[in-house]
Design a protein around this motif. Structure first.
Motif, mmCIF file in Angstrom:
data_model
loop_
_atom_site.group_PDB
_atom_site.id
_atom_site.type_symbol
_atom_site.label_atom_id
_atom_site.label_comp_id
_atom_site.label_asym_id
_atom_site.label_seq_id
_atom_site.Cartn_x
_atom_site.Cartn_y
_atom_site.Cartn_z
ATOM 1 N N GLU A 148 59.671 -9.750 -5.247
ATOM 2 C CA GLU A 148 60.104 -8.382 -4.937
ATOM 3 C C GLU A 148 59.809 -7.413 -6.085
ATOM 4 N N LEU A 149 59.926 -7.917 -7.321
ATOM 5 C CA LEU A 149 59.641 -7.073 -8.485
ATOM 6 C C LEU A 149 58.143 -6.986 -8.783
ATOM 7 N N ARG A 150 57.358 -7.763 -8.066
ATOM 8 C CA ARG A 150 55.894 -7.807 -8.211
ATOM 9 C C ARG A 150 55.486 -8.204 -9.637
ATOM 10 N N LEU A 151 56.117 -9.281 -10.128
ATOM 11 C CA LEU A 151 55.833 -9.790 -11.462
ATOM 12 C C LEU A 151 55.271 -11.206 -11.382
ATOM 13 N N ALA A 152 54.197 -11.459 -12.112
ATOM 14 C CA ALA A 152 53.679 -12.823 -12.246
ATOM 15 C C ALA A 152 54.317 -13.524 -13.432
#
Length: 200
Positions: A148-152
């Motif tokens: 959801e936070l668009r973090l890898a």
């Protein structure tokens, strides 16, 4: 990263993903703080709304540490100047969880001075580490959070509390990871592998 570093946003997303989060109040009304503190068991902390670096002419640059708020400051009129983030004080074992493209690396952090500052970072190197496994339920929810936070990549802070389990404190989209000796090489390798794969 700019969006993900905002702590109220993180907490809302974490709760939506099923992670346990501390009781939290964001306010600039001093009279609300006393009521919140009492409902939270009488001990609260304050932290910045987002990751921030401070600059001081004497001490140079640094970060704002999480700190406990003494009872005589609960109604401080200075609170009215801007929004503040207050939370229940969670007492337990600190965990730093680093996630790299779905790989999990976690360690418990034990301060030498058990009566020292609330923020584990303030203990500097006077700590010891123990690598631990992450429970499956926490893994699933953290993956949902990062999606959801668009973090890898993220370095997440938890506290483990007997009877409550893993409590999410915050996620650092560009957090430190090389300070835990046993995890330094595995995390570096995971980052290198991810970057190599992403650049093909």
């Amino acid at each position: 990263m700019a969006d993900a570093r905002v702590k109220p946003h993180q907490l809302a997303v974490a709760a939506r993903c099923g992670l346990q989060v501390p009781a939290t109040l964001i306010t600039n009304e001093p009279e609300m703080v006393s009521d919140f503190a009492r409902s939270a068991g009488g001990r609260i902390i304050t932290k910045s709304l987002a990751t921030m670096v401070t600059v001081d002419d004497v001490r140079g640059s640094g970060v704002l540490y999480t700190a406990e708020v003494a009872e005589d400051l609960w109604g401080d009129p200075g609170i009215a100047a801007t929004a503040h983030l207050f939370q229940e004080l969670i007492e337990g074992v600190d965990i730093r969880l680093t996630v790299v493209a779905g790989e999990f690396f976690a360690a418990e952090i034990y301060p030498t001075d058990l009566g020292g500052p609330v923020d584990i970072r303030a203990h500097n190197e006077n700590v010891s580490y123990r690598v631990v496994e992450v429970p499956d339920g926490v893994r699933r929810r953290v993956l949902d959070l990062l999606r959801e936070l668009r973090l890898a990549f993220a370095a997440l802070d938890f506290r483990v509390v007997p009877g409550r389990g893993w409590i999410f404190l915050e996620a650092n989209p560009n957090g430190q990871w090389a300070f835990i000796p046993e995890l330094r090489d595995p995390i570096a390798q995971a980052i290198a592998d991810f970057l190599e794969t992403s650049c093909r």
